[in-house]
Design a protein around this motif. Structure first.
Motif, mmCIF file in Angstrom:
data_model
loop_
_atom_site.group_PDB
_atom_site.id
_atom_site.type_symbol
_atom_site.label_atom_id
_atom_site.label_comp_id
_atom_site.label_asym_id
_atom_site.label_seq_id
_atom_site.Cartn_x
_atom_site.Cartn_y
_atom_site.Cartn_z
ATOM 1 N N TRP A 58 2.200 84.815 -66.130
ATOM 2 C CA TRP A 58 3.209 84.401 -66.888
ATOM 3 C C TRP A 58 4.316 84.195 -65.764
ATOM 4 N N SER A 59 5.672 83.987 -66.286
ATOM 5 C CA SER A 59 6.555 83.450 -65.197
ATOM 6 C C SER A 59 6.781 84.238 -64.375
ATOM 7 N N PHE A 60 6.381 85.537 -64.168
ATOM 8 C CA PHE A 60 6.325 86.669 -63.329
ATOM 9 C C PHE A 60 5.376 86.108 -61.814
ATOM 10 N N LEU A 61 4.501 85.351 -62.278
ATOM 11 C CA LEU A 61 3.515 84.893 -60.986
ATOM 12 C C LEU A 61 4.462 83.866 -60.248
ATOM 13 N N TYR A 62 5.617 83.402 -60.770
ATOM 14 C CA TYR A 62 6.353 82.494 -59.831
ATOM 15 C C TYR A 62 7.729 83.056 -59.410
ATOM 16 N N ARG A 63 7.757 84.583 -59.498
ATOM 17 C CA ARG A 63 9.029 85.088 -59.165
ATOM 18 C C ARG A 63 9.410 84.922 -57.595
ATOM 19 N N SER A 64 8.730 84.756 -56.741
ATOM 20 C CA SER A 64 8.987 84.386 -55.345
ATOM 21 C C SER A 64 9.588 82.972 -55.000
ATOM 22 N N LEU A 65 9.178 82.148 -55.834
ATOM 23 C CA LEU A 65 9.594 80.699 -55.864
ATOM 24 C C LEU A 65 10.691 80.660 -56.507
ATOM 25 N N VAL A 66 10.941 81.295 -57.733
ATOM 26 C CA VAL A 66 12.484 81.319 -58.484
ATOM 27 C C VAL A 66 13.488 81.784 -57.652
ATOM 28 N N LYS A 67 13.022 82.873 -56.891
ATOM 29 C CA LYS A 67 14.058 83.538 -56.014
ATOM 30 C C LYS A 67 14.374 82.711 -54.961
ATOM 31 N N GLY A 68 13.379 82.085 -54.135
ATOM 32 C CA GLY A 68 13.506 81.145 -52.829
ATOM 33 C C GLY A 68 14.121 79.874 -53.185
ATOM 34 N N LEU A 69 14.105 79.440 -54.369
ATOM 35 C CA LEU A 69 14.589 77.808 -54.633
ATOM 36 C C LEU A 69 15.837 78.049 -55.239
ATOM 37 N N TYR A 292 -4.697 82.798 -57.335
ATOM 38 C CA TYR A 292 -3.407 83.014 -57.541
ATOM 39 C C TYR A 292 -2.672 83.035 -56.353
ATOM 40 N N LEU A 293 -2.565 82.043 -55.616
ATOM 41 C CA LEU A 293 -1.994 81.849 -54.355
ATOM 42 C C LEU A 293 -0.746 81.974 -54.267
ATOM 43 N N GLN A 294 0.270 82.126 -55.550
ATOM 44 C CA GLN A 294 1.646 82.539 -55.441
ATOM 45 C C GLN A 294 1.706 83.974 -54.946
ATOM 46 N N ASP A 295 0.775 84.965 -55.411
ATOM 47 C CA ASP A 295 0.681 86.152 -55.047
ATOM 48 C C ASP A 295 0.259 86.470 -53.543
ATOM 49 N N ASP A 296 -0.635 85.511 -53.180
ATOM 50 C CA ASP A 296 -1.188 85.611 -51.819
ATOM 51 C C ASP A 296 -0.391 85.197 -50.717
ATOM 52 N N GLU A 297 0.277 83.987 -50.949
ATOM 53 C CA GLU A 297 0.936 83.361 -49.971
ATOM 54 C C GLU A 297 2.567 82.866 -50.492
ATOM 55 N N PRO A 298 3.279 83.986 -50.836
ATOM 56 C CA PRO A 298 4.658 83.593 -51.403
ATOM 57 C C PRO A 298 5.387 82.965 -50.319
ATOM 58 N N GLU A 299 5.645 83.578 -49.208
ATOM 59 C CA GLU A 299 6.685 82.997 -48.441
ATOM 60 C C GLU A 299 6.355 81.730 -47.814
ATOM 61 N N LEU A 301 4.542 79.304 -49.565
ATOM 62 C CA LEU A 301 4.856 78.580 -50.461
ATOM 63 C C LEU A 301 6.358 78.245 -50.584
ATOM 64 N N VAL A 302 7.328 79.163 -50.636
ATOM 65 C CA VAL A 302 8.537 78.967 -50.551
ATOM 66 C C VAL A 302 9.179 77.948 -49.403
ATOM 67 N N ARG A 303 8.725 78.194 -48.226
ATOM 68 C CA ARG A 303 9.150 77.598 -47.216
ATOM 69 C C ARG A 303 8.218 76.210 -47.189
ATOM 70 N N GLU A 304 7.397 75.871 -47.584
ATOM 71 C CA GLU A 304 6.759 74.447 -47.758
ATOM 72 C C GLU A 304 7.208 73.818 -49.070
ATOM 73 N N LEU A 305 7.332 74.450 -50.046
ATOM 74 C CA LEU A 305 7.835 73.741 -51.115
ATOM 75 C C LEU A 305 9.365 73.313 -50.771
ATOM 76 N N HIS A 306 10.260 74.081 -50.331
ATOM 77 C CA HIS A 306 11.462 73.686 -50.141
ATOM 78 C C HIS A 306 11.690 72.327 -49.129
ATOM 79 N N ALA A 307 10.582 72.567 -48.108
ATOM 80 C CA ALA A 307 10.628 71.463 -47.044
ATOM 81 C C ALA A 307 10.263 70.189 -47.940
#
Length: 314
Positions: A58-69, A292-299, A301-307
Motif C-alpha cells: 500500500w502507500s506505506f511502501l512509498y513512505r521514503s519517497l513521499v518524505k524525500g520529495l 520491493y526495491l522501495q524498501d531495499d534501496e530507499p535512499e 531511489l529518492v536521490r536518483e528520482l529527485h535528480a
C-alpha cells in the motif's frame, strides 16, 4: 466528495506507525467503497508525482519517497481498494484490473492532476498505465520499478501459455491458494519477505503484516495472482495488448527505469523488454535489490528520482 481526516488515522495509531507514516489521510468515494490516499507537498505544484503500488502493499511502501520529495513537490499516493487504509470488500470477483483503473482514474480526475510523473511498481504498472492510456495528455514522465505493462511481459514468451513462478502458481490454485493467501496471510507474511532483500522489523513489519485484519480483508490480495493473464483471451491480457502496451510503445516523454536484479517474481527478461520499449529511459539497476526495491534501496531511489525530476522533467 473529498474528505481529509483531521488527526492521525486510527489504524495508523493502532499499529504504531506514526513515526514511519506521519501523513494526513484523504479519501475519495468509489463504487467499491472509500479509497484512501496521501496528498503531500505543495498543492500548487503543477507537475505532481503519482506513486502507484501493487500487491499486497500500500502507500506505506512509498513512505521514503513521499518524505524525500514532498518538501518541494506534490506527491499523491493512493491505496487501491482492498489495500492499506482503503475499504476492503470481501467479493473477490469485484477486483478486476479494469475496476482498479477506474478507481485511479476517478482520483486523478477529481484532483485534476496534469503533467504527472507516474511512478509504478508491480500491479501499479498495469493500473497506472491503464489510466495513462485513457488520458495520455495528463502524463509527462514514466518511472518504472519492477513491473509490467504489456503482454507478454518478456519478449519471446509464448503468449498463449505463459509460465509463472511456482509461488504464483500455488497462490492461484483454488482451495490451497485460498487457504494460504486469505486464511494464513501467506503473501504478506512469506512472499513479501522472500521478495525483499532487507529484513523487515518492528513497525515496518507490522505495516505490511497487520494491515489486513483477517481472511475477509484479503479478497483483493487473492484476486491479483489470479488476475495474471497466461493467454491472450484473459481480460487483463486484453487491456495490456490493446491499451497499456500501445501507450508504452508510443510514449516519447522522459522515463526512468529502476530495477531490482534479484527479483524472484518478475523475470529479468522483463527489464530488457522495458529498455526496448523505452529507449530514452535512464536506467538504474540495483544488484542486490529484489521485487520491493522501495524498501531495499530507499535512499538511492529518492536521490536518483529527485535528480531525474530536476534534470529531465522540470
Amino acid at each position: 466528495m473529498l474528505d481529509r481526516s483531521k488527526d492521525v488515522h486510527p489504524r495508523i495509531e493502532e499499529l504504531g506507525l506514526e513515526g514511519e507514516y506521519p501523513f494526513a489521510s484523504y479519501f475519495i468515494q468509489t463504487p467499491m467503497g472509500q479509497m484512501h490516499y496521501l496528498d503531500e507537498g505543495p498543492k500548487n505544484d503543477l507537475s505532481p508525482v503519482l506513486v502507484v503500488h501493487g500487491n499486497p502493499s500500500w502507500s506505506f511502501l512509498y513512505r521514503s519517497l513521499v518524505k524525500g520529495l514532498s518538501s518541494d513537490r506534490r506527491v499523491v499516493a493512493p491505496d487501491h481498494i482492498g489495500f492499506g487504509l482503503s475499504d476492503k470488500p470481501d467479493d473477490e470477483a469485484a477486483y478486476t484490473l479494469n475496476a482498479h483503473i477506474d478507481h485511479l482514474e476517478a482520483l486523478i480526475l477529481k484532483l485534476d492532476l496534469t503533467n504527472i510523473t507516474l511512478v509504478m511498481q508491480d500491479w501499479g504498472g498495469p493500473i497506472g498505465l491503464g489510466v495513462a492510456a485513457r488520458h495520455p495528455d495528463r502524463i509527462k514522465a514514466l518511472v518504472v520499478m519492477n513491473t509490467f505493462g504489456f503482454y507478454p511481459p518478456v519478449d519471446g514468451m509464448n503468449p498463449e501459455r505463459l509460465k509463472l513462478p511456482p509461488p504464483l502458481l500455488m497462490m492461484r490454485s483454488r482451495g490451497l491458494g485460498d487457504f494460504m493467501v486469505r486464511r494464513l496471510g501467506f503473501f504478506e507474511r512469506q512472499i513479501m519477505s522472500m521478495a525483499t532483500a532487507t529484513e523487515r522489523k518492528g513497525a515496518v513489519k507490522r505495516a505490511y503484516r497487520d494491515i489486513f485484519r483477517g481472511p475477509e480483508e484479503r479478497a483483493g490480495v487473492m484476486a491479483f495472482p489470479r488476475m495474471i493473464p497466461t493467454n491472450t483471451a484473459h481480460p487483463a491480457a486484453q487491456i495490456l495488448l490493446d491499451e497499456t502496451g500501445p501507450f508504452v510503445e508510443q510514449f516519447e516523454g522522459p522515463a526512468h527505469i529502476f530495477w531490482g536484479l534479484k527479483d524472484p517474481l518478475i523475470p529479468i527478461g522483463a527489464l530488457a523488454a522495458w529498455k526496448k520499449r523505452l529507449p530514452q529511459a535512464v536506467v538504474t539497476e540495483f544488484k542486490k535489490a529484489r521485487h520491493y526495491l522501495q524498501d531495499d534501496e530507499p535512499e538511492a531511489l529518492v536521490r536518483e528520482l529527485h535528480a531525474f525530476l530536476t534534470t529531465k522533467v522540470d
